[in-house]
Design an enzyme around this catalytic site. Structure first.
Site, PDB file in Angstrom:
ATOM      1  N   ASP A 115     -66.890   4.640 -83.415  1.00 55.61           N
ATOM      2  CA  ASP A 115     -67.664   5.715 -84.019  1.00 55.61           C
ATOM      3  C   ASP A 115     -66.699   6.513 -84.895  1.00 55.61           C
ATOM      4  O   ASP A 115     -65.817   7.207 -84.397  1.00 55.61           O
ATOM      5  CB  ASP A 115     -68.262   6.590 -82.926  1.00 55.61           C
ATOM      6  CG  ASP A 115     -69.105   7.735 -83.460  1.00 55.61           C
ATOM      7  OD1 ASP A 115     -68.958   8.084 -84.650  1.00 55.61           O
ATOM      8  OD2 ASP A 115     -69.902   8.281 -82.696  1.00 55.61           O
ATOM      9  N   ASP A 133     -68.153   5.795 -96.758  1.00 52.89           N
ATOM     10  CA  ASP A 133     -69.249   4.991 -97.311  1.00 52.89           C
ATOM     11  C   ASP A 133     -70.055   4.379 -96.167  1.00 52.89           C
ATOM     12  O   ASP A 133     -70.356   3.192 -96.160  1.00 52.89           O
ATOM     13  CB  ASP A 133     -68.660   3.897 -98.216  1.00 52.89           C
ATOM     14  CG  ASP A 133     -69.732   3.121 -98.970  1.00 52.89           C
ATOM     15  OD1 ASP A 133     -70.784   3.705 -99.277  1.00 52.89           O
ATOM     16  OD2 ASP A 133     -69.507   1.923 -99.238  1.00 52.89           O
TER      17      ASP A 133
END
Length: 257
Positions: A115, A133
């Site tokens: 994460d 991104d």
């Protein structure tokens, strides 16, 4: 980590001689030309590479989001002195790395299943460039658009480091992202208008310790060009700037590689 619904599983499709990665049918996340797998096919990816105008020879790049690996592959090949760390939440995306010709892990390249919002907290003063991104089937995740995340990004950068964030202009969070990013980086942000259509690439700089640091100087110049229109004044010029920058990188003209 949470499980991904079956209808949000990544799709790999062949379109007009290119290989595409999609989360929702018809919405291309990444694209590759099999005849030239390291090329940057999509305009937004070329626009992201304009970070080299701020930081031409980074020692360490951290990328949030692997996708089809376009940016990762390009940086791996054309910035051979740079160490690259890619943070990717989804194991099913990482599992496609061979199909998209993403290089294996090595001393200077690795993909980490994690994460990114949590991992970023551990990266204090470790990156020269951050490329944000990361998207899912619903767009930009809240965790990658929060005040805390951008503050962690700023701390993760070394002085005079640069963040490049890809944000859709029609995302309901777009305005709040601008405000949060500007607050986290004390207004040291800029962008090139019209460089990639609805993909707005926002550049943010962590100030250097010495006056006149290169990335900070470039940010001020771009921001100054941006009154009233950021960048070189109009979209076509900015798009050509991105194409020219990528072409020079492939020749080794910008970095001396």
């Amino acid at each position: 980590m949470t499980s991904i619904p079956d209808h949000h599983r990544p799709l790999v499709r062949h379109r007009r001689g290119r290989l595409s990665l999609e989360f929702t049918p018809g919405e291309v996340q990444s694209q590759m030309d099999p005849a030239d797998p390291d090329a940057l096919v999509l305009a937004y990816a070329r626009a992201m590479m304009c970070f080299v105008l701020f930081k031409p020879n980074p020692e360490h790049i951290v990328m949030v989001g692997l996708g089809g690996g376009s940016l990762a592959k390009f940086c791996h090949r054309y910035l051979p002195r740079t160490r690259i760390t890619v943070l990717e939440l989804r194991a099913d995306v990482i599992a496609l790395r061979e199909r998209f010709a993403i290089p294996p892990d090595s001393e200077r390249f690795r993909v980490i299943h994690c994460d990114a919002a949590s991992y970023m907290k551990e990266l204090k003063d470790s990156a020269d460039v951050l490329l944000v991104d990361g998207f899912d089937a619903d767009g930009l995740p809240n965790a990658l658009a929060s005040e805390h995340f951008y503050a962690d990004c700023r701390r993760a950068l070394r002085p005079d480091g640069v963040l490049a964030a890809n944000v859709f202009s029609y995302d309901p969070k777009y305005r709040s992202v601008l405000v949060r990013l500007s607050n986290a980086f004390h207004d040291r942000i800029c962008q090139f208008t019209g460089i990639a259509g609805n993909n707005h690439i926002l550049f943010a700089i962590r100030p250097g310790r010495a006056p006149g640091a290169p990335a900070s100087t470039m940010q001020r110049r771009v921001a100054a060009w941006g009154s009233p229109t950021p960048g070189l004044g109009f979209g076509l010029a900015n798009r050509l700037l991105a194409i020219y920058t990528v072409a020079r990188l492939r020749k080794g003209d910008l970095t001396g590689n």
